[in-house]
Scaffold this motif. Structure first.
Motif: not given
Length: 707
Positions: A583-596
């Motif tokens: 459902l959520f893979p290793f290394g997954h994680g969001l932020t509020y920053t919209d990193t590019q």
């Protein structure tokens, strides 16, 4: 004390006194049961062998705390001990002693070795101030099955990360270099050797059976890496490996730990593991169990008393073991001398009050908790908008202070900052209402509400040692609560506490935003409040994959390639009633920053022996948040003679990215990073192409060919 005098002391000891140094017991035998200051982490054993003078030959005590109690036991012991050899005190401060930090699985989601080292340093300071000398941490067991209860103590499913984070904690606990223990440090005990996290079916204490290739390439690797930091202790594991309980395995203890991994310090059994060799049915009685453990090289028997009970008969039949016993006792005496215990065996009781819950430790705990939280999903619900002032917090964890997690050591729920308390500290203007269920909330309050925080999760007692579970779904009542909140048509987000990844397939579509907080520790409410109110951004990334359903575990990112890779066909490696992948893979994680990420470049497209490959790119932060970004590099070997994982993490870095700034990043790979352990246990590499991935398991950013 000069080493010469330590050797003389050894020569003066009777055999009974030597065996006493190889034995560990609990503190109530000396001063009675003091409930608030003694922690038991295993079953009781008969105490008849500890009567009389035997009690005053023992080498170490487990599970007592506070300077007053350790001093009281030490004083009584030394008054009656013939040779006045001071006791060692040992404890399980897995993620803090009095100041409680996030559980290790949460800490691993920071990916930041500096944070884990700081956590260990603060924990060591509190331990040493209370008279503790040895900490049974870190646990670097590689874990791929979230049904296992002790996954909360682990660093997740990747062997390199687990080893590196374990090494950082050893460095923090001991505080000295090259295995030296600083004055305010404690000895680290690396555990559990070996492969304890691979119990069949995810059951605690269960058998382990795997190929030697799997062991050396993956399950043994975290120990190999962490041992480079020179911990003073290693703990043998409960499990059997290839049919032999590790506590009785000369192959594991002597050939691999002592030989291959070159560990030459003290080996201690786990609680009662020597006696439990009888339950494994490889020993007919206590004498056989004790002899097997001694022959395997177990220097200290924890809690059970078979060494004390049977040493005379064992040595009468096998006098050669006396040489090994002398070597073990000498190591223990030398360690006590290194700590200065012969000159000063007592803790400073005044210092204890200055150290515990030190404001600096609490600030570090808050930072660690913030960095460990993982934003799994966000449909623009978090952070909570500043204009939202009327907020309802609802759910079983809405006002709870039970946010420490298992293995909370001396942590007190009374010291925990709750979520409502943290939110009021973050913004005094908030009008907060707290309810366990939505039915408790008056209709008028609900009507005026601007935003709902749903606080859900797994009760802390449901994870930890002895708490494996076949069902790791979110409780049905909590799923119902989420659906009820959805029906209000109010904006809402879910905050989840747990000691393991949970299976959320049945409810995830009803959750617009999900912040996974693990068990954050003493500063839980302050850390979470700063994140959900926008005073910081979540930055954690998963170190363990989340299954969709309980029966999908074990699931992990670096599974081996198969002849019929998973696809929509029936004739592929998949479950017919479950979507492919986690459902959520290793290394997954969001932020509020919209990193590019942009500008990927590699220094060469061909690679030969002796050369290095540099991958360069830019990371841009278009937001108002200063934050730390975790960059993860994976490789894929397109063709190899032995089957390799689909993806393999080879490098990671935590980089600071200031608000509205772009940071240049370089990561370097050597030829050795492309090698693998073949079926003959040889490091090898074949000519061919490799794909390289950055923070994305699906789309490569470049390819390189080894020639």
């Amino acid at each position: 004390m000069e080493n010469r005098k330590i050797i003389e002391l050894l020569q003066e000891m009777t055999l009974a006194e030597k065996i006493g140094q190889l034995s560990q017991t609990t503190g109530e035998h000396y001063i009675g049961k003091v409930d608030s200051e003694m922690v038991e982490t295993g079953p009781d054993f008969p105490a008849h062998m500890l009567e009389g003078d035997t009690l005053y030959t023992m080498g170490s005590i487990i599970g007592v705390s506070s300077a007053g109690i350790t001093n009281r036991i030490q004083r009584q012991y030394l008054e009656r001990s013939r040779l006045k050899v001071p006791l060692l005190f040992m404890h399980d401060a897995i993620h803090g002693y009095k100041t409680i930090f996030p559980i290790p699985l949460g800490l691993s989601c920071t990916w930041d070795e500096r944070i884990l080292q700081q956590v260990a340093e603060d924990t060591a300071s509190e331990l040493r101030a209370t008279g503790i000398h040895v900490n049974f941490s870190p646990m670097v067991d590689l874990v791929r099955d979230s049904r296992w209860g002790r996954v909360m103590e682990s660093f997740g499913e990747d062997h390199l990360l687990s080893g590196n984070l374990g090494r950082a904690m050893i460095r923090g606990y001991q505080k000295g270099e090259h295995g030296v223990i600083a004055d305010s440090g404690v000895a680290a005990c690396l555990k559990h050797f070996a492969a304890y996290g691979a119990g069949i079916g995810g059951k605690d204490y269960n058998a382990v059976d795997m190929s030697w290739r799997e062991f050396y390439a993956y399950y043994g690797k975290p120990y190999e890496i962490a041992l480079q930091e020179k911990p003073k202790f290693v703990m043998s594991s409960f499990n059997s490996f290839s049919g032999i309980p590790v506590t009785a395995s000369e192959e594991m203890m002597k050939e691999i730990l002592r030989g291959t991994y070159q560990f030459d310090e003290i080996i201690i059994s786990d609680w009662g593991a020597v006696s439990e060799l009888q339950n494994h049915r490889i020993a007919a009685d206590g004498k056989e169990a004790a002899e097997l453990a001694l022959k395997a090289g177990i220097d200290i028997e924890m809690v059970s008393t078979l060494y004390l009970q049977h040493y005379e008969e064992i040595l009468a039949n096998n006098p050669a073991l006396l040489q090994e016993i002398d070597a073990a006792v000498l190591k223990i005496l030398q360690f006590k001398n290194e700590l200065g215990l012969f000159e000063n065996p007592y803790a400073d009781e005044d210092l204890e009050h200055e150290v515990l819950l030190n404001p600096r430790f609490l600030e570090n705990a808050k930072n660690a908790a913030k960095r460990s939280c993982v934003l799994l999903k966000n449909e623009q619900m978090l952070p909570i908008k500043q204009e939202y002032k009327n907020i309802i917090i609802v759910g079983p964890f809405a006002g709870s202070n039970q946010l420490l997690g298992n293995w909370k050591c001396k942590g007190s729920f009374d010291d925990v900052v709750t979520l409502p308390e943290g939110m009021k500290r973050a913004d005094e203007s908030l009008n907060l209402q707290v309810y366990e269920t939505l039915k408790d909330c008056p209709a008028s309050r609900l009507e005026q509400c601007d935003f709902i925080v749903v606080a859900i999760g797994e009760q802390w007692e449901l994870s930890g040692e002895g708490h494996s579970s076949v069902n790791i779904e979110l409780e049905s009542s909590q799923q119902q609560l989420i659906r009820e909140v959805k029906q209000t048509n109010k904006p809402y987000a879910c905050i989840c506490f747990s000691g393991r990844p949970l299976a959320l397939q049945n409810i995830i579509d009803d959750i617009p935003a999900l912040l996974w907080c693990w068990y954050p520790g003493t500063q839980a409410g302050n850390a979470i409040a700063e994140l959900i109110t926008g005073r910081g951004t979540p930055t954690g990334k998963l170190t363990m994959s989340f299954p969709r359903h309980s029966s999908q575990a074990p699931i992990y990112y670096n599974e081996y390639s198969t002849g019929r890779p998973a696809n929509e066909s029936s004739y592929s490696s998949r479950y017919q009633d479950c979507e492919i992948g986690p459902l959520f893979p290793f290394g997954h994680g969001l932020t509020y920053t919209d990193t590019q990420y942009s500008g990927f470049r590699i220094s060469r497209h061909d690679l030969t022996d002796g050369q290095e490959l540099t991958i360069s790119f830019e990371v841009s932060n278009p937001s108002k948040y200063d934050y730390d970004e975790t960059v993860i590099l994976y490789i894929e070997d397109l063709v190899s003679r032995a089957v390799r994982p689909i993806r393999e993490m080879k490098k990671y870095r935590v980089i600071s990215v200031p608000a509205y700034q772009t940071v240049s990043v370089q990561m370097t790979l050597s030829v050795d990073d492309f090698r693998y352990l073949d079926h003959q246990l040889q490091q090898t590499i074949e000519p061919g192409k490799f794909n390289i991935y950055i923070n994305d398991l699906q789309t490569p950013i470049a390819s390189v060919e080894y020639r």
